[in-house]
Design an enzyme around this catalytic site. Structure first.
Site, PDB file in Angstrom:
ATOM      1  CB  SER A 199      -0.893  -0.007   1.245  1.00  0.00           C
ATOM      2  OG  SER A 199      -1.530   1.244   1.437  1.00  0.00           O
ATOM      3  CE1 TYR A 212      -4.203  -2.254   5.580  1.00  0.00           C
ATOM      4  CE2 TYR A 212      -3.198  -0.155   4.991  1.00  0.00           C
ATOM      5  CZ  TYR A 212      -3.783  -1.348   4.620  1.00  0.00           C
ATOM      6  OH  TYR A 212      -3.932  -1.648   3.274  1.00  0.00           O
TER       7      TYR A 212
END
Length: 343
Positions: A199, A212
């Site tokens: 990501s 995350y």
């Protein structure tokens, strides 16, 4: 070799690498074939994993789909089989009047299959046991797409330790387990491709999603170190691709918002676009793909600017608290579920 001479050689190679990179921007490299190769995708039951499965199916790869959700994984498999049937029908219709074109003759469409396995990649033993089943029932994996991911959706001090551990296990540690399971044969054959779906939050961070971001930074670090290890071992037949997309509209971060004046210029990515860009990178052996390209600039600026300057930019873009609406929605949904269950 004299160190001064070696320095000039290295300088030339660095400049030549820039030339080659620029040439790839101007002339699109030819995509390699994955026809007949075993491609394993984690988190294939939905989102990007499902779209990756469909794209590889269109390129006649043999699919191995892993997901913790058996039903959604079987739904993806059904879509893959539909693609296989369509290709077989098209091949059958064209066969009477069209001579074989070589590559397609080597892999009859009737041989294309998809295999599904229910696997929790956050559990090491589950990964190793399922990997052994794959080797026995399907064969050795040539393309490994580490795509599975989760998000807790809690501020750090409100996030249960179990959810933090779960995020780290699925988003980061699972990459170690799957790679250890399938890399040995790739090394033996000096052939394979490992894809890490990370990501943009593995390159730069934001507030409210510490677990995350940490997991994605870990995945990026793992991938980069693995890539260097393969180069050091001179295993040039094993390729790696790091995929770092901006916010993708899969529902995973529903509610996430940047500044409303900026959002039209930087909207969430369509999942189909994200996967098509990633597939182009994978099939041309591109080491890394950031989508959109602006993410390269953001990463570069984060590396050279003072921290306070980065904070100013975040606040201007509304990126400093972009996850807060998402977290609030998750909290509300949790409260509603607890109310329904009488908790």
């Amino acid at each position: 070799m004299n160190i001064l001479l070696e320095f000039f050689v290295v300088t030339f190679r660095v400049l030549w690498a820039f030339v080659l990179a620029a040439a790839k921007w101007l002339v699109r490299p030819k995509e390699k074939s994955v026809a007949g190769q075993v491609c394993l995708i984690t988190g294939a039951g939905s989102g990007l994993g499902r779209l990756f499965a469909l794209e590889f199916a269109r390129r006649r790869a043999l699919l191995v789909l892993w997901d913790i959700n058996t039903q959604s994984n079987e739904e993806t498999a059904g879509m893959v089989r539909h693609i296989y049937r369509e290709m077989a029908e098209q091949a059958a219709a064209a066969a009477p009047g069209v001579a074989g074109d070589g590559e397609k003759d080597l892999l009859p469409h009737c041989n294309l299959q998809v295999y599904t396995y229910t696997c929790d990649v956050g559990k090491r033993e589950n990964v190793y046991l399922t990997a052994e089943r794959v080797r026995k029932e399907v064969g050795e994996v040539s393309v490994l797409v580490n795509n599975a991911g989760v998000v807790s959706g809690h501020h750090l001090l409100e996030c249960p330790d179990e959810l933090i551990e779960r995020t780290m296990m699925v988003n980061c540690h699972a990459h170690f387990w799957t790679t250890k399971a399938f890399l040995p044969k790739m090394l033996e054959m000096n052939h394979g491709h490992i894809v890490t779906v990370a990501s943009s939050l593995g390159l730069f961070s934001t507030a409210g999603v510490e677990d995350y971001c940490a997991s994605k930074f870990g995945a990026v670090g793992f991938h980069e170190s693995l890539s260097h290890e393969l180069k050091a071992a001179e295993k040039d037949g094993i390729k790696t691709t790091l995929v770092c997309p901006y916010l993708v509209d899969t529902g995973m971060f529903r509610g996430c918002r940047i500044r409303k004046e900026i959002e039209p210029f930087l909207p969430p990515l369509k999942p189909e676009y994200c996967v098509k860009q990633a597939m182009r990178a994978i099939l041309t052996d591109q080491p890394m793909i950031c989508t959109p390209r602006l993410m390269y600039m953001v990463t570069f600026m984060k590396s050279i600017l003072p921290f306070e300057a980065v904070v100013c930019m975040y606040r201007f873009l509304g990126a400093d608290k972009c996850m807060y609406p998402f977290i609030a929605q998750r909290k509300q949904a949790t409260n509603n579920n607890e109310a329904k269950n009488g908790i």
